[in-house]
Design a protein around this motif. Structure first.
Motif, mmCIF file in Angstrom:
data_model
loop_
_atom_site.group_PDB
_atom_site.id
_atom_site.type_symbol
_atom_site.label_atom_id
_atom_site.label_comp_id
_atom_site.label_asym_id
_atom_site.label_seq_id
_atom_site.Cartn_x
_atom_site.Cartn_y
_atom_site.Cartn_z
ATOM 1 N N PRO A 281 3.844 11.425 -6.652
ATOM 2 C CA PRO A 281 2.648 13.208 -5.620
ATOM 3 C C PRO A 281 1.776 12.655 -5.970
ATOM 4 N N PHE A 282 0.782 11.683 -6.026
ATOM 5 C CA PHE A 282 -0.608 11.836 -6.339
ATOM 6 C C PHE A 282 -1.162 10.804 -5.236
ATOM 7 N N PRO A 283 -0.052 9.639 -5.236
ATOM 8 C CA PRO A 283 -1.168 9.156 -4.039
ATOM 9 C C PRO A 283 -0.833 9.499 -2.647
ATOM 10 N N THR A 284 0.326 10.589 -3.058
ATOM 11 C CA THR A 284 0.842 10.736 -1.652
ATOM 12 C C THR A 284 -0.253 11.762 -1.639
ATOM 13 N N SER A 285 -0.797 12.736 -2.551
ATOM 14 C CA SER A 285 -1.540 14.283 -2.538
ATOM 15 C C SER A 285 -3.002 13.154 -1.940
ATOM 16 N N MET A 286 -3.194 12.178 -2.172
ATOM 17 C CA MET A 286 -4.740 11.315 -1.798
ATOM 18 C C MET A 286 -4.475 10.677 -0.348
ATOM 19 N N PHE A 287 -3.431 10.243 -0.500
ATOM 20 C CA PHE A 287 -3.487 10.102 0.931
ATOM 21 C C PHE A 287 -3.297 10.792 2.126
ATOM 22 N N ALA A 288 -2.628 12.202 2.266
ATOM 23 C CA ALA A 288 -3.305 13.521 3.257
ATOM 24 C C ALA A 288 -4.245 13.476 3.616
ATOM 25 N N SER B 3 -13.600 6.768 7.854
ATOM 26 C CA SER B 3 -14.210 5.834 7.129
ATOM 27 C C SER B 3 -12.786 4.833 5.891
ATOM 28 N N THR B 4 -13.028 3.763 5.638
ATOM 29 C CA THR B 4 -12.338 3.017 5.238
ATOM 30 C C THR B 4 -11.706 3.679 4.157
ATOM 31 N N ASN B 5 -11.980 5.290 3.634
ATOM 32 C CA ASN B 5 -10.746 5.940 2.616
ATOM 33 C C ASN B 5 -9.599 6.101 2.278
ATOM 34 N N ALA B 6 -8.845 5.663 3.965
ATOM 35 C CA ALA B 6 -7.872 6.029 4.584
ATOM 36 C C ALA B 6 -6.880 4.687 4.409
ATOM 37 N N HIS B 7 -7.847 3.787 4.298
ATOM 38 C CA HIS B 7 -7.351 2.299 3.926
ATOM 39 C C HIS B 7 -6.891 2.328 3.126
ATOM 40 N N VAL B 8 -8.218 2.572 1.779
ATOM 41 C CA VAL B 8 -8.082 2.502 0.649
ATOM 42 C C VAL B 8 -6.338 2.915 -0.499
ATOM 43 N N ALA B 9 -6.608 4.731 0.350
ATOM 44 C CA ALA B 9 -5.462 5.612 0.086
ATOM 45 C C ALA B 9 -4.145 5.208 0.177
ATOM 46 N N ALA B 10 -4.137 4.967 2.046
ATOM 47 C CA ALA B 10 -3.041 3.816 2.608
ATOM 48 C C ALA B 10 -2.175 3.365 1.321
ATOM 49 N N ALA B 11 -3.862 2.126 1.433
ATOM 50 C CA ALA B 11 -2.807 0.876 0.309
ATOM 51 C C ALA B 11 -2.374 1.441 -0.973
ATOM 52 N N VAL B 12 -3.190 2.624 -2.194
ATOM 53 C CA VAL B 12 -2.350 2.656 -3.014
ATOM 54 C C VAL B 12 -0.960 3.731 -2.979
ATOM 55 N N TYR B 13 -1.299 4.286 -1.615
ATOM 56 C CA TYR B 13 0.223 4.335 -1.845
ATOM 57 C C TYR B 13 1.077 3.365 -1.302
#
Lengths: 205, 205, 205, 205
Positions: free
Chosen positions: C100-107, C114-124
């Motif tokens: 649930p944590f990476p899911t929420s961050m990804f959303a 920015s690159t933040n979308a990529h980082v969140a996707a990579a963590v997920y």
């Protein structure tokens, strides 16, 4: 009070406990918060900066996971249950359900330079110590009331309970360590979970 | 409607109820919040200052824990179930799942000098009273419909239900006490949980 | 260590795992937040604007649902359990409860330029990869220790584990895709759940 | 594919579903928030002012409670399970776990004068409709694949599915009513739960 119904009762006690463990271990994630970023800030360094919440999450996950495994081993040996055991089990579950709170507070203050980090570490350690004491009480209670089958003499029972309580001493020591270093305390909590993973209750060898 | 399938049905009703009790008792922790500290403020006194939330947590944990134990005792005696029992059980679970809400509100207002403390205490007490009424209704229903084995006459059934409802009177009295002192109300809630811990349903003595 | 008690142990391991899966899949909803509207603003376009949180919810629901189905298939074949399996299972549950944590961050970052979308996707994606690795480790462990009945030779075991680990490769590839497009990553996560829905462990064909 | 293992599979499917229902029904309480009071404001009128959240809580509790009872009745008749049934069941659980979200949004907008109240009511109604459709799909699937024992002809199966889908029509109608009155929609949701409480699946009469 046939054997049949007593077995049934044990299984519902286990089911309830399993539920509480499963929920407590899963609720830990609710204490994790994605970093709130100002415009143009990078996510990755912000995540790394929040390492204490991940470290605390991991430690508490390990602690609750191992507690569940040990609860499981313990109750496999218990053949009957009574009201006293139910309340001791509730006393244990009290500290299990509470754990997400000190975990979150510990994570928040882990990097504080002030004494707050020590206080948060000590509260966390106290929670773990009380859970360990609850386990020892349960073990002592089921041996004394022959809720597990055993042919130990009274001194052997005492020895078994003492051996079982060894972990409790380590947790109690963690309260002291808290006032030296919060970070070392968290590390010990994690390592103790690993230790407990290999320490196992046995009535017969 | 063989005996087999009826037993199965009871066990799934218990499993669902166990789940709800386990979750409600574990969700209580989400209402605990670490104190938000201003720069340079101490954690320890801030924690002590927030004692009402810990007291309310402990009281509600005890209440739900004892309710689960009594639910357990009750359903061990119930041999068959039907739709009516399912809905009465849902009525009970309604008050079980709701409890974290008045608990949190009670904790927030416990130290208020205004009437708000009394209102919060009364809402909390009303929740507990409704749960106790639900228990009495279940007991009355299963005796009347012979879902438990018993050979009581109609007046004996009435007497058993009345005895079982005694706790309800105490909870109802708590609503009155709420308007005198919120703190005493919380203490009574905790003590009643202890009382209920020793009060037990019996069809045979 | 009779067969009886070992079967019992497996069933409690499954019950605990079921609990964790059920809670994790249900907690996902807590990461959904109704849009906060300024005076006079319309709800419907605001909801549509928040499509990333619904897409992430759906993907994670599918992932956890299929994981549960596969966990179920896997453990139906496992006849005995031991401490090693318990800890590997906990390792799997670690990534289940964390999701649930990476899911929420990804959303939250899905639409960032920015690159933040990529980082969140990579963590997920990393979370999903680790869960897939945990599944492979469990499969390898139970084959090697004959916790499932099989008459495979050592090379056949290796082949079975490799076949089972195919999905892991896809999840690992998702980490790479994350740096190309966060949205495509989410789509792949959803499609892989569908793929896993039809991929099934078999010891005999 | 012995009978034994298939029964076991059904029971784990039920256990997982019970868990999800129990958690979803208990999580509803997290959407209830005590009113935040300005200095010197009264708690009681503030609570009354927030009646929509209590009404929505009650309606969703009734909906999920009755859904659980019907899920229970349905699966008592199902003797075997397969992958298809598992995924249809997951499709149902998707709408079960999602419900706390539209419930909270509905409560927030129930008293809005704008179209937002209608939109929130329609989203809520759509969620319920999709859950009802999932129930119908499951009933159709288990009849067609003889996962329940029955000797109905093909037209009789169709008639049984249609009868079972009647409730779905009512829920679909609720979507229309949403655009007339949000409050009436909530009332219908509650009344439909009561209706469903007495409507029961039967293969034999």
């Amino acid at each position: 009070m046939s054997n049949q119904s007593d077995l049934a009762e044990t299984s519902r006690l286990e089911a309830f406990s399993d539920g509480v463990f499963a929920i407590a271990i899963t609720l830990l994630v609710l204490e994790l918060h994605a970093p709130v970023l100002a415009e143009g800030r990078q996510l990755w360094p912000a995540l790394l900066h929040e390492w204490p919440q991940f470290a605390a999450y991991l430690a508490s996950f390990a602690v609750l996971g191992i507690m569940w495994v040990n609860h499981h081993s313990l109750f496999r040996q218990i053949e009957r249950t009574d009201r006293g055991l139910m309340f001791l089990n509730l006393f244990l579950l009290l500290w299990v359900t509470l754990l997400p709170f000190p975990t979150s507070m510990f994570a928040e203050h882990l990097k504080d330079e002030s004494t707050n980090a020590h206080v948060a570490a000590a509260v966390y350690s106290t929670n773990l110590t009380l859970a360990a004491i609850a386990f020892s009480l349960i073990w002592w209670y089921v041996l004394r009331n022959k809720l597990v089958e055993h042919e130990m003499s009274r001194p052997q029972v005492r020895a078994s309970v003492l051996r079982y309580s060894l972990g409790t001493l380590f947790y109690a020591a963690m309260i002291g360590v808290s006032f030296l270093s919060a970070k070392v305390t968290l590390l010990i909590a994690f390592l103790l979970a690993i230790y407990y993973a290999f320490e196992q209750v046995r009535t017969r060898d």
